[in-house]
Design a protein around this motif. Structure first.
Motif, PDB file in Angstrom:
ATOM      1  N   GLY A  35      -1.684  18.586  75.123  1.00 51.23           N
ATOM      2  CA  GLY A  35      -1.181  17.633  76.107  1.00 51.23           C
ATOM      3  C   GLY A  35       0.309  17.386  75.981  1.00 51.23           C
ATOM      4  O   GLY A  35       0.828  16.388  76.466  1.00 51.23           O
ATOM      5  N   LEU A  36       1.019  18.308  75.322  1.00 47.22           N
ATOM      6  CA  LEU A  36       2.468  18.142  75.172  1.00 47.22           C
ATOM      7  C   LEU A  36       3.228  18.544  76.434  1.00 47.22           C
ATOM      8  O   LEU A  36       4.387  18.177  76.605  1.00 47.22           O
ATOM      9  CB  LEU A  36       2.992  18.969  73.984  1.00 47.22           C
ATOM     10  N   ILE A  37       2.589  19.297  77.322  1.00 47.23           N
ATOM     11  CA  ILE A  37       3.235  19.718  78.565  1.00 47.23           C
ATOM     12  C   ILE A  37       2.883  18.711  79.654  1.00 47.23           C
ATOM     13  O   ILE A  37       1.722  18.559  80.018  1.00 47.23           O
ATOM     14  CB  ILE A  37       2.767  21.139  78.987  1.00 47.23           C
ATOM     15  N   TYR A  38       3.886  18.002  80.140  1.00 38.63           N
ATOM     16  CA  TYR A  38       3.639  16.994  81.177  1.00 38.63           C
ATOM     17  C   TYR A  38       3.705  17.594  82.575  1.00 38.63           C
ATOM     18  O   TYR A  38       2.973  17.210  83.452  1.00 38.63           O
ATOM     19  CB  TYR A  38       4.650  15.851  81.063  1.00 38.63           C
ATOM     20  N   MET A  52       8.196  18.314  78.865  1.00 37.77           N
ATOM     21  CA  MET A  52       7.257  18.255  77.753  1.00 37.77           C
ATOM     22  C   MET A  52       7.642  17.163  76.778  1.00 37.77           C
ATOM     23  O   MET A  52       8.749  16.621  76.848  1.00 37.77           O
ATOM     24  CB  MET A  52       7.160  19.610  77.033  1.00 37.77           C
ATOM     25  N   THR A  53       6.738  16.849  75.896  1.00 34.30           N
ATOM     26  CA  THR A  53       7.005  15.872  74.856  1.00 34.30           C
ATOM     27  C   THR A  53       6.684  16.503  73.506  1.00 34.30           C
ATOM     28  O   THR A  53       6.278  17.661  73.443  1.00 34.30           O
ATOM     29  CB  THR A  53       6.160  14.590  75.092  1.00 34.30           C
ATOM     30  N   LEU A  54       6.885  15.758  72.468  1.00 36.02           N
ATOM     31  CA  LEU A  54       6.531  16.186  71.113  1.00 36.02           C
ATOM     32  C   LEU A  54       5.600  15.126  70.547  1.00 36.02           C
ATOM     33  O   LEU A  54       5.558  14.006  71.060  1.00 36.02           O
ATOM     34  CB  LEU A  54       7.793  16.313  70.248  1.00 36.02           C
ATOM     35  N   THR A  55       4.852  15.469  69.505  1.00 41.96           N
ATOM     36  CA  THR A  55       3.894  14.502  68.962  1.00 41.96           C
ATOM     37  C   THR A  55       4.608  13.253  68.449  1.00 41.96           C
ATOM     38  O   THR A  55       4.091  12.148  68.569  1.00 41.96           O
ATOM     39  CB  THR A  55       3.026  15.124  67.854  1.00 41.96           C
ATOM     40  N   PRO A  91       4.999   8.122  75.809  1.00 42.31           N
ATOM     41  CA  PRO A  91       4.862   8.741  74.495  1.00 42.31           C
ATOM     42  C   PRO A  91       3.534   9.479  74.387  1.00 42.31           C
ATOM     43  O   PRO A  91       2.556   9.082  75.022  1.00 42.31           O
ATOM     44  CB  PRO A  91       4.910   7.566  73.511  1.00 42.31           C
ATOM     45  N   TRP A  92       3.520  10.537  73.583  1.00 45.35           N
ATOM     46  CA  TRP A  92       2.301  11.318  73.401  1.00 45.35           C
ATOM     47  C   TRP A  92       1.287  10.494  72.622  1.00 45.35           C
ATOM     48  O   TRP A  92       1.625   9.805  71.663  1.00 45.35           O
ATOM     49  CB  TRP A  92       2.616  12.603  72.630  1.00 45.35           C
ATOM     50  N   THR A  93       0.024  10.592  73.047  1.00 43.94           N
ATOM     51  CA  THR A  93      -1.070   9.989  72.283  1.00 43.94           C
ATOM     52  C   THR A  93      -2.200  11.007  72.240  1.00 43.94           C
ATOM     53  O   THR A  93      -2.214  11.963  73.030  1.00 43.94           O
ATOM     54  CB  THR A  93      -1.616   8.701  72.943  1.00 43.94           C
ATOM     55  N   GLN A  94      -3.156  10.801  71.379  1.00 43.93           N
ATOM     56  CA  GLN A  94      -4.286  11.720  71.253  1.00 43.93           C
ATOM     57  C   GLN A  94      -5.111  11.754  72.543  1.00 43.93           C
ATOM     58  O   GLN A  94      -5.832  12.710  72.784  1.00 43.93           O
ATOM     59  CB  GLN A  94      -5.154  11.334  70.064  1.00 43.93           C
ATOM     60  N   GLU A  95      -4.970  10.724  73.378  1.00 45.41           N
ATOM     61  CA  GLU A  95      -5.696  10.687  74.653  1.00 45.41           C
ATOM     62  C   GLU A  95      -5.279  11.834  75.579  1.00 45.41           C
ATOM     63  O   GLU A  95      -6.027  12.215  76.468  1.00 45.41           O
ATOM     64  CB  GLU A  95      -5.455   9.348  75.371  1.00 45.41           C
ATOM     65  N   MET A  97      -4.839  14.885  74.765  1.00 46.95           N
ATOM     66  CA  MET A  97      -5.420  16.156  74.346  1.00 46.95           C
ATOM     67  C   MET A  97      -6.613  16.517  75.220  1.00 46.95           C
ATOM     68  O   MET A  97      -7.355  15.642  75.660  1.00 46.95           O
ATOM     69  CB  MET A  97      -5.852  16.084  72.878  1.00 46.95           C
ATOM     70  N   SER A  98      -6.785  17.803  75.452  1.00 46.00           N
ATOM     71  CA  SER A  98      -7.947  18.263  76.213  1.00 46.00           C
ATOM     72  C   SER A  98      -9.206  18.086  75.366  1.00 46.00           C
ATOM     73  O   SER A  98      -9.129  17.940  74.145  1.00 46.00           O
ATOM     74  CB  SER A  98      -7.774  19.746  76.572  1.00 46.00           C
ATOM     75  N   GLU A  99     -10.353  18.120  76.025  1.00 37.85           N
ATOM     76  CA  GLU A  99     -11.632  18.047  75.309  1.00 37.85           C
ATOM     77  C   GLU A  99     -11.707  19.169  74.274  1.00 37.85           C
ATOM     78  O   GLU A  99     -12.172  18.982  73.160  1.00 37.85           O
ATOM     79  CB  GLU A  99     -12.800  18.192  76.302  1.00 37.85           C
ATOM     80  N   GLU A 100     -11.225  20.357  74.692  1.00 39.79           N
ATOM     81  CA  GLU A 100     -11.233  21.532  73.810  1.00 39.79           C
ATOM     82  C   GLU A 100     -10.450  21.256  72.525  1.00 39.79           C
ATOM     83  O   GLU A 100     -10.890  21.580  71.428  1.00 39.79           O
ATOM     84  CB  GLU A 100     -10.615  22.717  74.574  1.00 39.79           C
ATOM     85  N   ALA A 101      -9.275  20.644  72.675  1.00 47.20           N
ATOM     86  CA  ALA A 101      -8.439  20.346  71.514  1.00 47.20           C
ATOM     87  C   ALA A 101      -9.116  19.319  70.609  1.00 47.20           C
ATOM     88  O   ALA A 101      -9.121  19.464  69.386  1.00 47.20           O
ATOM     89  CB  ALA A 101      -7.070  19.826  71.965  1.00 47.20           C
ATOM     90  N   LYS A 102      -9.694  18.289  71.219  1.00 45.13           N
ATOM     91  CA  LYS A 102     -10.378  17.260  70.434  1.00 45.13           C
ATOM     92  C   LYS A 102     -11.560  17.854  69.675  1.00 45.13           C
ATOM     93  O   LYS A 102     -11.806  17.522  68.515  1.00 45.13           O
ATOM     94  CB  LYS A 102     -10.850  16.116  71.339  1.00 45.13           C
ATOM     95  N   LEU A 103     -12.274  18.758  70.324  1.00 43.02           N
ATOM     96  CA  LEU A 103     -13.412  19.423  69.697  1.00 43.02           C
ATOM     97  C   LEU A 103     -12.930  20.265  68.515  1.00 43.02           C
ATOM     98  O   LEU A 103     -13.500  20.218  67.420  1.00 43.02           O
ATOM     99  CB  LEU A 103     -14.129  20.307  70.738  1.00 43.02           C
ATOM    100  N   GLU A 104     -11.860  21.038  68.760  1.00 46.24           N
ATOM    101  CA  GLU A 104     -11.266  21.901  67.737  1.00 46.24           C
ATOM    102  C   GLU A 104     -10.878  21.095  66.489  1.00 46.24           C
ATOM    103  O   GLU A 104     -11.023  21.562  65.357  1.00 46.24           O
ATOM    104  CB  GLU A 104     -10.039  22.597  68.329  1.00 46.24           C
ATOM    105  N   LEU A 105     -10.391  19.889  66.705  1.00 50.96           N
ATOM    106  CA  LEU A 105      -9.910  19.069  65.600  1.00 50.96           C
ATOM    107  C   LEU A 105     -10.997  18.125  65.073  1.00 50.96           C
ATOM    108  O   LEU A 105     -10.705  17.248  64.255  1.00 50.96           O
ATOM    109  CB  LEU A 105      -8.683  18.265  66.039  1.00 50.96           C
ATOM    110  N   GLY A 106     -12.242  18.293  65.562  1.00 51.30           N
ATOM    111  CA  GLY A 106     -13.356  17.491  65.061  1.00 51.30           C
ATOM    112  C   GLY A 106     -13.278  16.035  65.477  1.00 51.30           C
ATOM    113  O   GLY A 106     -13.721  15.147  64.747  1.00 51.30           O
TER     114      GLY A 106
END
Length: 108
Positions: A35-38, A52-55, A91-95, A97-106
């Motif tokens: 989700g860094l690409i706006y 884009m943003t950064l974490t 600002p970037w937040t974990q929200e 992130m795509s479902e795929e990314a959240k799944l990847e990161l558990g």
């Protein structure tokens, strides 16, 4: 006129595919899924602007990541020029992130 629209839409997809090859070095997920690409703008002259943003503002790759994005997008034959603009609004937040990314990161 419609040809240009189709071309820029296709080019937009190609750009997204390139963005999905770029990873945040601290997180095993690509910057697009993170989700860094706006936004990705492509004009009729095939000049690309990526918002884009950064974490975090003091992200260790703050200097190199935007350059990597620019270089990889510029490497597409259809792209005449590419520019990356960094923003921290919102600002970037974990929200973001795509479902795929959240799944990847558990996180799901």
């Amino acid at each position: 006129m419609s040809d240009i629209t189709i071309d820029t839409a296709l080019l937009g997809e190609k750009i997204v595919n390139v963005l999905k090859t770029i990873y945040d070095p601290e997180i095993p997920v690509d910057i697009y899924e993170l989700g860094l690409i706006y936004d990705v703008f492509v004009n009729e002259d095939y000049e690309v602007k990526i918002l884009m943003t950064l974490t975090t503002p003091n992200c260790p790759v703050a200097e190199t990541l935007p350059l990597e994005v620019e270089e990889k997008v510029k490497s597409l034959n259809e792209v005449k020029d590419a520019e990356v603009e960094i923003t921290f609004d919102p600002p970037w937040t974990q929200e973001l992130m795509s479902e795929e990314a959240k799944l990847e990161l558990g996180m799901l």
